[in-house]
Write a protein that holds these residues in place. Sequence first.
Motif, PDB file in Angstrom:
ATOM      1  N   GLY A   1       0.814  -1.031  -0.096  1.00 44.95           N
ATOM      2  CA  GLY A   1       0.041  -0.056   0.020  1.00 44.95           C
ATOM      3  C   GLY A   1       0.849   1.280   0.175  1.00 44.95           C
ATOM      4  N   ALA A   2       1.810   1.182   0.840  1.00 42.42           N
ATOM      5  CA  ALA A   2       2.755   2.415   0.581  1.00 42.42           C
ATOM      6  C   ALA A   2       3.542   2.652  -0.562  1.00 42.42           C
ATOM      7  N   LEU A   3       3.936   1.659  -1.246  1.00 42.74           N
ATOM      8  CA  LEU A   3       4.504   1.780  -2.568  1.00 42.74           C
ATOM      9  C   LEU A   3       3.674   2.224  -3.613  1.00 42.74           C
ATOM     10  N   TYR A   4       2.379   1.975  -3.432  1.00 41.90           N
ATOM     11  CA  TYR A   4       1.190   2.410  -4.390  1.00 41.90           C
ATOM     12  C   TYR A   4       1.299   3.929  -4.075  1.00 41.90           C
ATOM     13  N   ALA A   5       1.171   4.275  -2.829  1.00 50.79           N
ATOM     14  CA  ALA A   5       1.116   5.617  -2.288  1.00 50.79           C
ATOM     15  C   ALA A   5       2.091   6.692  -2.718  1.00 50.79           C
ATOM     16  N   ASN A   6       3.259   6.031  -2.660  1.00 44.73           N
ATOM     17  CA  ASN A   6       4.693   6.826  -3.175  1.00 44.73           C
ATOM     18  C   ASN A   6       4.492   6.986  -4.467  1.00 44.73           C
ATOM     19  N   LYS A   7       4.071   6.039  -5.270  1.00 47.40           N
ATOM     20  CA  LYS A   7       4.221   6.183  -6.755  1.00 47.40           C
ATOM     21  C   LYS A   7       3.079   6.663  -7.403  1.00 47.40           C
ATOM     22  N   PHE A   8       2.001   6.647  -7.051  1.00 53.23           N
ATOM     23  CA  PHE A   8       0.705   7.144  -7.545  1.00 53.23           C
ATOM     24  C   PHE A   8      -0.260   7.628  -6.330  1.00 53.23           C
ATOM     25  N   TYR A   9       0.357   8.770  -5.859  1.00 53.19           N
ATOM     26  CA  TYR A   9      -0.414   9.375  -4.647  1.00 53.19           C
ATOM     27  C   TYR A   9      -1.689  10.367  -5.219  1.00 53.19           C
TER      28      TYR A   9
END
Length: 200
Positions: free
Chosen positions: A103-111
């Motif tokens: 979830g954090a990876l997605y937030a970092n790349k596609f916030y």
Amino acid sequence: MKFLPMKFLPTAKQSLILLALMGLMLATRYHHFGAALHLPDASMAIFFVAGFYLAGTVALPILMLEAGLIDYIAISMAGVSDFCVTPAYSMLVVAYGVLWYGGALYANKFYTPTLSTLLPAGLIALASCLLSFLVSNGSFYWMGGRYADPHFAEFVQRFMQYMPSFVSVAMAYIAAFGVAHAIGVIALGDKSAGSMNKAR
């Protein structure tokens, strides 16, 4: 990848999200598919969604503590079987951590989620769920001591038997969270709501 700064304590909005996720875990985890009248366990999806909104805060250990406490109460006071509680139970920390960091990876790349990021979101969520289930199911099979003669062929068979139900339920919850998030972004007209843990 640029990592999010540690804020430790969630903001006011993040605190509301954390409380909502804790409430959902309490409402669904206690029964563990125990009856048709109850919603399926949302724990896997909760850790992924929490990673999206709450990475960099103390929410991860709080959610893990809640999960363990719910299991303890269910087993010790409500008569739920302790079959799944083995030395491998500790590996749930890793399994839930995989979801959190997915979830954090997605937030970092596609916030700021858009239609163009739906496919990456789905792929990251699916990969996180599959890897998380592999960790939890694999550790239970190989480390749990419940099987007298564990071997790879049986592990693959059991993995394929149980994986679809767990992963599909998690993905359904994540999709529901995504729809709710999109509605919230549209209603608020606030694109920065794409991730509440975006670096400020």
